[in-house]
Structure formats: C-alpha cells, structure tokens
Design an enzyme around this catalytic site. Structure first.
Site, PDB file in Angstrom:
ATOM      1  N   ILE A 131     -13.039   2.347   1.103  1.00  0.00           N
ATOM      2  CA  ILE A 131     -13.340   0.939   0.845  1.00  0.00           C
ATOM      3  C   ILE A 131     -12.037   0.175   0.626  1.00  0.00           C
ATOM      4  O   ILE A 131     -11.142   0.650  -0.081  1.00  0.00           O
ATOM      5  CB  ILE A 131     -14.245   0.797  -0.396  1.00  0.00           C
ATOM      6  N   GLY A 136      -7.441   3.496  -1.723  1.00  0.00           N
ATOM      7  CA  GLY A 136      -7.759   4.524  -0.740  1.00  0.00           C
ATOM      8  C   GLY A 136      -6.595   4.946   0.115  1.00  0.00           C
ATOM      9  O   GLY A 136      -6.542   6.086   0.584  1.00  0.00           O
ATOM     10  N   THR A 137      -5.626   4.045   0.342  1.00  0.00           N
ATOM     11  CA  THR A 137      -4.457   4.407   1.146  1.00  0.00           C
ATOM     12  C   THR A 137      -3.653   5.501   0.462  1.00  0.00           C
ATOM     13  O   THR A 137      -3.293   6.510   1.072  1.00  0.00           O
ATOM     14  CB  THR A 137      -3.580   3.174   1.399  1.00  0.00           C
ATOM     15  N   HIS A 187     -12.613   1.047   8.553  1.00  0.00           N
ATOM     16  CA  HIS A 187     -13.236   1.039   7.228  1.00  0.00           C
ATOM     17  C   HIS A 187     -14.757   1.167   7.351  1.00  0.00           C
ATOM     18  O   HIS A 187     -15.517   0.339   6.823  1.00  0.00           O
ATOM     19  CB  HIS A 187     -12.863  -0.226   6.457  1.00  0.00           C
ATOM     20  N   ARG A 220     -13.268   0.665  -7.460  1.00  0.00           N
ATOM     21  CA  ARG A 220     -12.277  -0.022  -8.294  1.00  0.00           C
ATOM     22  C   ARG A 220     -12.956  -1.109  -9.106  1.00  0.00           C
ATOM     23  O   ARG A 220     -13.999  -1.653  -8.693  1.00  0.00           O
ATOM     24  CB  ARG A 220     -11.180  -0.627  -7.409  1.00  0.00           C
TER      25      ARG A 220
END
Length: 437
Positions: A131, A136-137, A187, A220
């Site tokens: 997301i 996430g990276t 995504h 998050r």
C-alpha cells in the site's frame, strides 16, 4: 488449514425438471382408469406437500432452501470481522460482480495454530500487498536483501530487481515489487492480487503446481499516511498506471475520473486535494484491503454510501485478520519480531524506527478544520488501524508467551554474524518520488 464449508442448493430450475418428468409419467398413466389416475395425482400432491413441510421446518436454510437466500448487508458487523473461512474469498456475497479469487492464502491461524511452516523448498509463496506510503519500499528491500536465507536473493542495482529463487530450483518464493515486479498491476490491492497471483505463477511453473500463498502487508497511522501521499502527489506522483482491476475488468474513466487536468497534480493545495471525491487517497488502506466485489467494485451506485462503507470496512478487517502477517509502520521492532517468529526466518539487520517525517511536520501547520476534514475523509482507515493495532498486540503477546528466550531475542533483533545493511540509495528519503512507485 481453514475449514471449508459446502453449500448445496436445490434451485427452482431443478425443481421444474423434476416436475416435468412427473407430468410425462402422468400422461402415460392416462390409459388406465380415471380413478387410478386421480389417486395417483392425489398421492403426488401429498408427497410434494410433505416435502415442502419437511424442507421448511427440519432443514437448514443454507442447505435446503429452494431459492438462494440473498444476504442482508445489515447483518454485517463492521466492528468484528466474519470468523468463518478466514483467508478465503467472500464469494457468497460477491454477486453480481463475482470475480474469481484463485487463492487468498493461508491465514495467520493456519500458520501459527496448526503449526504450518513456510517451506521454501516446496511451493510456498509469500505475497506482499504494498500500500502506498506505508513504508513498503523499505520493507520490500528488507525482504529481498536482508533475510538470512540458504540461497539469498541476487539483486541488480541498475534494475532494482532481485532474483529470489528457491534453494533447489529457479522458482520464485516471493511475489513483490522487487522480486517479480508489478505483475498484477502497480500497487495491486487485495482484490487484484487474489485473482491474479496464481495465474501469473501458472505462466512460469505450470497450472499443475499446488502452491500455498502467505499474504503479508503493512499499515500506517492514517493521518500521517494521508499527508505523506498528499506531499507525494504534490511533488508529481500519480500512480496513473494502476489497473484498478475488479469483476473481470478495469475501472472505467467514468467510475474513476481524474482529479486533475494534464499530466499530474503537481503543486496541488491540501484543500483541493481533499475536495476531490474521486481521490483514492481517501480511506486508501481500507479500500486496498477489502474485497471490492462485495460493493460492486468501483460502481458507487451499486449500494448506498453508508452500506458501501460498512461492508468495505468489515471485509478489510476480515482480510487483514486472515493474513499470515501484517505489521504497523509505527511499531518496527514488534513487526520484525512477529515476522521472524511467524515464518521462522531471520533478518540480518534491525528495522529502524523513523518517527520524524515530512508528514509530521506538515501536520503541525494545519488548521483544526483541516485536521477534522482529514479525519472524516479517512474515518474507515482510522477504525481499521485501531482494529489492526489491537490485533497486532494480541499476536505479539501470544508469540512472546511461547518464547522462553524472548528478552534475549527481542533485544538482539537483526544481529546476525557477518551481516551488514544493504542500501540501494544510501538513504530512503520521504522526498523521493516516482510516478510509478
């Protein structure tokens, strides 16, 4: 494994066939006396009436109903996810946009309670649902570079792509941006992944392979994530190449109009960003975690906004609870520990906690009215996050109670001999952006 339920329905069409056969038989009997024919008819009617009474009073609705019962959306409780068949698609509720969900994967209960182990030598696959603006990276890079594996992933710096193969053959055990790329779309959300991942692996490995999927994701804190996405879009990001696939097709331009003219929304103000009703930043985490077939995909006229929100939130909670693993960006060490204990894998570096971000500095400049508006626009995400936090601590507490070396393990997360942290870009800044990330 999660229990499967089987439903048997006697449809009107089946009943009609039986009735036609009965009528044919009646015509053959017409050559006999009228009295016998009349007695036969009365006997058939008696049997039919008896059967109807039996079905009505002694047989369950879901098994013996003559017509399918359409579930009422008011039966959904958005605060508590449905507990049956965790990890499986809600196909019962998906009509008329019933897209194939090939394999939503093993649930957390499957992995933990039934003592499943992630077997990299077999056909187990870890699927990362990434997301936007949740960290996430960085987590994706941890997966391909920092796990202590028998056969580590081999990465190419220029392509920012890694080969994550099994120890005994060249087959991928990880489905993510940095291993397989965006095979199911940029995504891809839960709806897209569960209908796509299996077919993508079939192309490379053949459809005879029986794979087990372990879905993982990050969430998050919604206000911080929303502001981070706002700043990202303000700098030029669009994610315009996302497919938004649902119900066997992509969302049409009329279903998802762009909020801006031209190539991007560069320089947009926060008020304009919030004003666009089609902005997918609103409640993004809930939408990406839900089975969108339940709410008519991107056709917002399929049900009322209130019902759409209730069903989507309930579905997102259910899917999150069913995932083999999820973590919260604000609790890096807990997330690392839960991952390692769940999959019996170890990271060679400790996860860093970065609480000072551009989104937090932006928050301090907002008016009370703007903050209130952001909360309203992300009310589903706020409830989903609170649910996730409670569930995360429950899982953490359970794993902790089963670990006699917890104190030592937790204080030494990421400390493996001879391992140093890998970093493609030296520092992953919140200010970096790409329209395709």
């Amino acid at each position: 494994m999660a229990k499967r339920s089987v439903e048997v329905q006697v449809l009107d069409s089946d009943f009609s066939v039986l009735l036609r056969e009965s009528v044919t038989y009646e015509f053959k009997m017409e050559t006999r006396s009228k009295n016998k024919f009349r007695n036969f008819i009365m006997f058939c009617m008696f049997l039919a009436l008896t059967g109807i009474i039996y079905f009505s009073y002694f047989c369950s609705d879901q098994v013996c109903a003559l017509t399918p019962r359409k579930p009422s959306w008011t039966e959904w409780n958005p605060k508590i996810p449905v507990q049956d068949n965790l990890g499986k698609p809600l196909s019962l509720h998906s009509n008329p946009y019933n897209s194939k969900s090939s394999n939503p994967g093993l649930s957390y209960d499957d992995v933990l309670n039934e003592n499943f182990q992630f077997d990299m030598n077999a056909h187990d696959v870890m699927v990362f649902l990434h997301i936007q603006k949740t960290g996430g990276t960085s987590f994706g890079k941890h997966l391909v570079q920092d796990l202590d594996l028998q056969r580590p992933c081999t990465c190419q710096r220029k392509r920012k792509r890694c080969y994550c193969f099994r120890p005994n053959r060249n087959e991928n055990w990880l489905f993510s941006r940095y291993s397989t790329g965006w095979k199911c779309g940029l995504h891809a959300d839960w709806t897209e992944l569960t209908s796509c991942v299996d077919s993508e692996f079939d192309k490379n490995e053949g459809d005879s392979v029986k794979r087990r999927y372990f879905y993982i994701t990050l969430l998050r804190e919604p206000i911080s994530r929303y502001l981070s996405e706002f700043r990202h879009v303000q700098r030029g990001a669009t994610w315009k190449h996302s497919r938004h696939w649902c119900g066997g097709r992509e969302a049409t331009p009329s279903e998802l109009p762009l909020c801006y003219d031209g190539e991007s929304w560069t320089g947009v103000t926060l008020d304009r960003f919030m004003a666009c009703s089609y902005n997918l930043a609103h409640n993004r985490q809930t939408r990406m975690m839900a089975d969108l077939a339940l709410v008519g995909c991107y056709n917002t006229s399929y049900m009322s906004p209130l019902e759409r929100n209730r069903v989507m939130l309930a579905s997102a909670k259910r899917n999150l609870a069913a995932m083999a693993f999820f973590a919260l960006t604000e609790f890096q060490r807990i997330g690392q520990y839960v991952f390692e204990e769940t999959f019996n894998l170890r990271f060679g570096v400790p996860f860093d906690q970065h609480n000072a971000t551009l989104s937090s500095s932006t928050l301090s400049t907002l008016t009370e009215a703007q903050i209130k508006k952001i909360r309203v626009l992300n009310s589903l995400d706020i409830e989903l996050y609170e649910f996730a936090k409670t569930l995360m601590y429950k899982r953490f507490k359970k794993l902790k109670s089963r670990d006699p070396q917890f104190e030592e393990r937790f204080s030494n997360l990421g400390k493996l001999p001879g391992r140093t942290e890998f970093n493609w870009d030296q520092v992953i800044e919140d200010t970096t952006y790409s329209t395709n990330t």
